[in-house]
Design an enzyme around this catalytic site. Sequence first.
Site, PDB file in Angstrom:
ATOM      1  N   PRO A  73      40.421  42.423  25.378  1.00  0.00           N
ATOM      2  CA  PRO A  73      39.290  42.757  26.249  1.00  0.00           C
ATOM      3  C   PRO A  73      39.758  43.135  27.645  1.00  0.00           C
ATOM      4  O   PRO A  73      40.612  42.469  28.224  1.00  0.00           O
ATOM      5  CB  PRO A  73      38.487  41.451  26.272  1.00  0.00           C
ATOM      6  CG  PRO A  73      38.792  40.807  24.968  1.00  0.00           C
ATOM      7  CD  PRO A  73      40.236  41.143  24.683  1.00  0.00           C
ATOM      8  N   CYS A  74      39.196  44.223  28.164  1.00  0.00           N
ATOM      9  CA  CYS A  74      39.719  44.810  29.396  1.00  0.00           C
ATOM     10  C   CYS A  74      38.849  44.551  30.609  1.00  0.00           C
ATOM     11  O   CYS A  74      39.138  45.035  31.690  1.00  0.00           O
ATOM     12  CB  CYS A  74      39.876  46.326  29.216  1.00  0.00           C
ATOM     13  SG  CYS A  74      38.314  47.180  28.865  1.00  0.00           S
ATOM     14  N   GLN A  75      37.768  43.772  30.479  1.00  0.00           N
ATOM     15  CA  GLN A  75      36.854  43.603  31.598  1.00  0.00           C
ATOM     16  C   GLN A  75      37.502  43.063  32.868  1.00  0.00           C
ATOM     17  O   GLN A  75      37.086  43.430  33.967  1.00  0.00           O
ATOM     18  CB  GLN A  75      35.689  42.683  31.202  1.00  0.00           C
ATOM     19  CG  GLN A  75      34.687  43.349  30.283  1.00  0.00           C
ATOM     20  CD  GLN A  75      35.008  43.086  28.824  1.00  0.00           C
ATOM     21  OE1 GLN A  75      36.143  42.804  28.483  1.00  0.00           O
ATOM     22  NE2 GLN A  75      34.004  43.168  27.980  1.00  0.00           N
ATOM     23  N   PHE A  77      40.076  43.917  34.260  1.00  0.00           N
ATOM     24  CA  PHE A  77      40.790  44.972  34.957  1.00  0.00           C
ATOM     25  C   PHE A  77      39.953  46.219  35.168  1.00  0.00           C
ATOM     26  O   PHE A  77      40.312  47.096  35.951  1.00  0.00           O
ATOM     27  CB  PHE A  77      42.035  45.381  34.162  1.00  0.00           C
ATOM     28  CG  PHE A  77      42.823  44.207  33.648  1.00  0.00           C
ATOM     29  CD1 PHE A  77      43.556  43.421  34.507  1.00  0.00           C
ATOM     30  CD2 PHE A  77      42.804  43.884  32.307  1.00  0.00           C
ATOM     31  CE1 PHE A  77      44.272  42.339  34.041  1.00  0.00           C
ATOM     32  CE2 PHE A  77      43.513  42.804  31.827  1.00  0.00           C
ATOM     33  CZ  PHE A  77      44.256  42.030  32.707  1.00  0.00           C
ATOM     34  N   SER A  78      38.846  46.351  34.461  1.00  0.00           N
ATOM     35  CA  SER A  78      38.131  47.617  34.417  1.00  0.00           C
ATOM     36  C   SER A  78      37.304  47.858  35.671  1.00  0.00           C
ATOM     37  O   SER A  78      36.610  46.974  36.157  1.00  0.00           O
ATOM     38  CB  SER A  78      37.208  47.660  33.192  1.00  0.00           C
ATOM     39  OG  SER A  78      36.421  48.835  33.215  1.00  0.00           O
TER      40      SER A  78
END
Length: 346
Positions: A73-75, A77-78
């Site tokens: 999951p990239c949240q 860093f996004s």
Amino acid sequence: MDLFCGVGGLTHGLVRGGVHVAAGVDIDNTCSYPYEANNAAKFIERDVASLKAVDLSSLFGNADLRLLAGCAPCQPFSKYSRSGRNADYDKQWPLVLAFGRLVNQVRPELVTMENVPQLLEHDVFERFVGSLRGYKKWWSVVECSSLGVPQTRRRLVFLASRLGDSELRLHTDGLAKVSVRETIGGLRPIAAGEQDPADPLHVSASLTSLNFARIKASRPGGTWRDWPEQLQAACHRKASGATYPSVYGRMEWDQPGPTMTTQCFGYGNGRFGHPEQHRAISLREAAMLQTFPADYSFVPEGGKIKFSSMGRLIGNAVPVRLGEVIAKSLITHVQASSGLSGAGRL
């Protein structure tokens, strides 16, 4: 094996590119139906952080070549995360290292990871790369539109191999850009709030009378600055509003679309207005811009379509086309490492 598999975007692309995928793992059980309905692979509902090497080894069986793939999951860093880097998102940071732990325990011959480019700015990526000893490694930030994905989407792609010194990279030669028109231009026209009887996913969100007037005043590729002043929101007239020219925007027919986000079904959430019809893009159109096939099934027949959950599943997916390019690039590397040539499967 596809970790953090979601609805199967990466898996579907890997299969199209010649890789046999045995299973996908994700903590979100809403991914189970679309993953298994569209892929000849098993869905395992599990927290990747709790996986052990023996779990994956039993699924790999006696395979000669093993590929461990994943997109943590990239949240955290996004730049699209509305919640910022809060405590809940910070708990997801170790999932990148959990993926690295499994790589080191299982020691698959091949590894791939896809994530947001912002991951490069954090020491967790350096720790992840440094932990993979004995692997040849390659990574780059890729503009997905250059791979035939009809959206401007920058992604970090990481590849690793224990198969010798042959070249390891993403092969992008001969790939062309694809437009919005080429992708969704053939779908049945629908109005705002309407659902195609033949395809429940081809449904668009309804619009208020104000937003209907706004989209009628919008031109493809334009901004809210094109509207009459009475249609502009108070925030648009503030200096800070100048920072968000793409909200309430229409896509352009003959260009790639914008990055599909979890809110891509909402006209006011970005440049998600249909190029011609007075509505936001439908969920099916969003999925096709993510390069899912037009018949990819997201809910069982008669199942309820919820914009929030479907938008999340579609927006968080790895574009199928990107998975296909990754697969073909890894197969090229395998063939070069073993002295083989021609088509092959992994």
